[in-house]
Design a protein around this motif. Structure first.
Motif, short mmCIF file in Angstrom:
data_model
loop_
_atom_site.label_atom_id
_atom_site.label_comp_id
_atom_site.label_asym_id
_atom_site.label_seq_id
_atom_site.Cartn_x
_atom_site.Cartn_y
_atom_site.Cartn_z
N GLN A 212 0.93 -1.04 -0.11
CA GLN A 212 -0.08 0.03 -0.51
C GLN A 212 1.08 1.02 -0.08
O GLN A 212 1.87 1.28 0.99
CB GLN A 212 -0.95 0.01 1.90
CG GLN A 212 -1.25 0.82 1.24
CD GLN A 212 -2.47 1.21 2.33
OE1 GLN A 212 -2.29 0.58 3.46
NE2 GLN A 212 -3.46 2.33 2.99
N LEU A 213 0.17 1.80 -1.11
CA LEU A 213 1.12 3.30 -0.82
C LEU A 213 0.95 4.44 -0.25
O LEU A 213 -1.02 4.36 -0.80
CB LEU A 213 1.15 3.86 -2.36
CG LEU A 213 2.73 3.07 -3.07
CD1 LEU A 213 2.31 4.27 -3.93
CD2 LEU A 213 3.75 3.47 -2.20
N ARG A 214 0.81 5.43 0.43
CA ARG A 214 0.02 6.36 1.17
C ARG A 214 1.35 7.22 0.57
O ARG A 214 2.58 7.65 1.37
CB ARG A 214 0.56 6.45 2.38
CG ARG A 214 -0.34 5.04 3.60
CD ARG A 214 -0.61 5.18 4.99
NE ARG A 214 -1.26 4.25 5.50
CZ ARG A 214 -0.91 3.65 6.27
NH1 ARG A 214 0.02 4.21 7.38
NH2 ARG A 214 -1.77 2.81 7.09
N HIS A 215 0.39 8.54 0.67
CA HIS A 215 1.20 9.89 -0.41
C HIS A 215 1.39 10.89 0.09
O HIS A 215 -0.33 10.67 1.01
CB HIS A 215 0.51 9.85 -1.41
CG HIS A 215 0.98 9.16 -2.88
ND1 HIS A 215 1.46 9.19 -2.67
CD2 HIS A 215 -0.06 7.88 -3.41
CE1 HIS A 215 2.25 8.67 -4.02
NE2 HIS A 215 0.64 7.82 -3.96
N ARG A 216 2.18 11.77 1.22
CA ARG A 216 2.06 12.93 2.06
C ARG A 216 2.75 13.69 1.35
O ARG A 216 3.84 14.04 0.43
CB ARG A 216 3.13 12.83 3.45
CG ARG A 216 2.58 11.48 3.68
CD ARG A 216 1.14 11.65 4.64
NE ARG A 216 1.02 10.18 5.45
CZ ARG A 216 0.48 10.05 6.20
NH1 ARG A 216 -1.10 10.66 5.50
NH2 ARG A 216 -0.16 8.34 6.78
N ALA A 217 2.06 14.85 1.52
CA ALA A 217 2.76 16.17 1.04
C ALA A 217 3.67 17.16 2.21
O ALA A 217 4.09 16.91 3.03
CB ALA A 217 1.31 16.91 0.78
N TYR A 218 4.56 17.44 0.92
CA TYR A 218 5.61 17.84 1.69
C TYR A 218 6.07 18.97 0.43
O TYR A 218 6.05 18.53 -0.89
CB TYR A 218 6.99 17.44 1.35
CG TYR A 218 8.03 17.63 1.95
CD1 TYR A 218 7.87 17.55 3.36
CD2 TYR A 218 9.10 18.12 1.53
CE1 TYR A 218 9.53 17.84 3.89
CE2 TYR A 218 10.37 18.52 1.59
CZ TYR A 218 11.01 18.54 3.20
OH TYR A 218 12.60 18.94 3.83
N GLU A 219 6.36 20.25 0.82
CA GLU A 219 6.77 21.38 0.13
C GLU A 219 8.27 21.15 0.09
O GLU A 219 8.73 21.87 1.31
CB GLU A 219 6.31 22.71 0.68
CG GLU A 219 6.13 23.83 -0.69
CD GLU A 219 5.66 25.14 -0.19
OE1 GLU A 219 5.85 25.40 0.62
OE2 GLU A 219 4.68 25.29 -0.31
N LEU A 220 9.37 21.12 -1.00
CA LEU A 220 10.83 21.72 -0.90
C LEU A 220 10.71 23.64 -0.73
O LEU A 220 9.57 24.18 -1.68
CB LEU A 220 10.80 21.05 -2.49
CG LEU A 220 11.15 19.52 -2.20
CD1 LEU A 220 11.14 19.65 -3.81
CD2 LEU A 220 11.90 19.06 -1.09
N GLU A 221 11.63 23.14 -0.67
CA GLU A 221 11.74 25.05 -0.93
C GLU A 221 12.82 25.53 -1.49
O GLU A 221 13.01 24.63 -2.32
CB GLU A 221 12.63 25.86 0.53
CG GLU A 221 11.41 25.66 1.94
CD GLU A 221 11.80 26.34 3.35
OE1 GLU A 221 13.00 26.90 3.29
OE2 GLU A 221 11.52 25.78 3.92
#
Length: 65
Positions: free
Chosen positions: A56-65
């Motif tokens: 199972q894949l769980r996608h999490r959002a992460y903002e690169l700077e």
């Protein structure tokens, strides 16, 4: 409606139970081209695995700077 019945109030620490043998969490920036390429490669690797339904894949959002 209480907080436990709303799917939008689930925090990353509290996730629904799963019967997947392996859970992969992917932290990625949604607009990063390298993250997009990595997502395609991980999906290809899972498809090539002998039991892809157990992952199972769980996608999490992460903002690169």
């Amino acid at each position: 409606m209480d907080a436990s019945s709303s799917p939008h109030l689930i925090t990353p620490e509290v996730t629904p139970a799963t019967d997947a043998a392996l859970v992969i969490e992917i932290w990625a920036d949604l607009v990063c081209p390298w993250c997009y390429l990595a997502k395609r490669r991980i999906r290809g690797a899972i498809a090539a695995y002998e039991l892809p339904a157990t992952i199972q894949l769980r996608h999490r959002a992460y903002e690169l700077e």
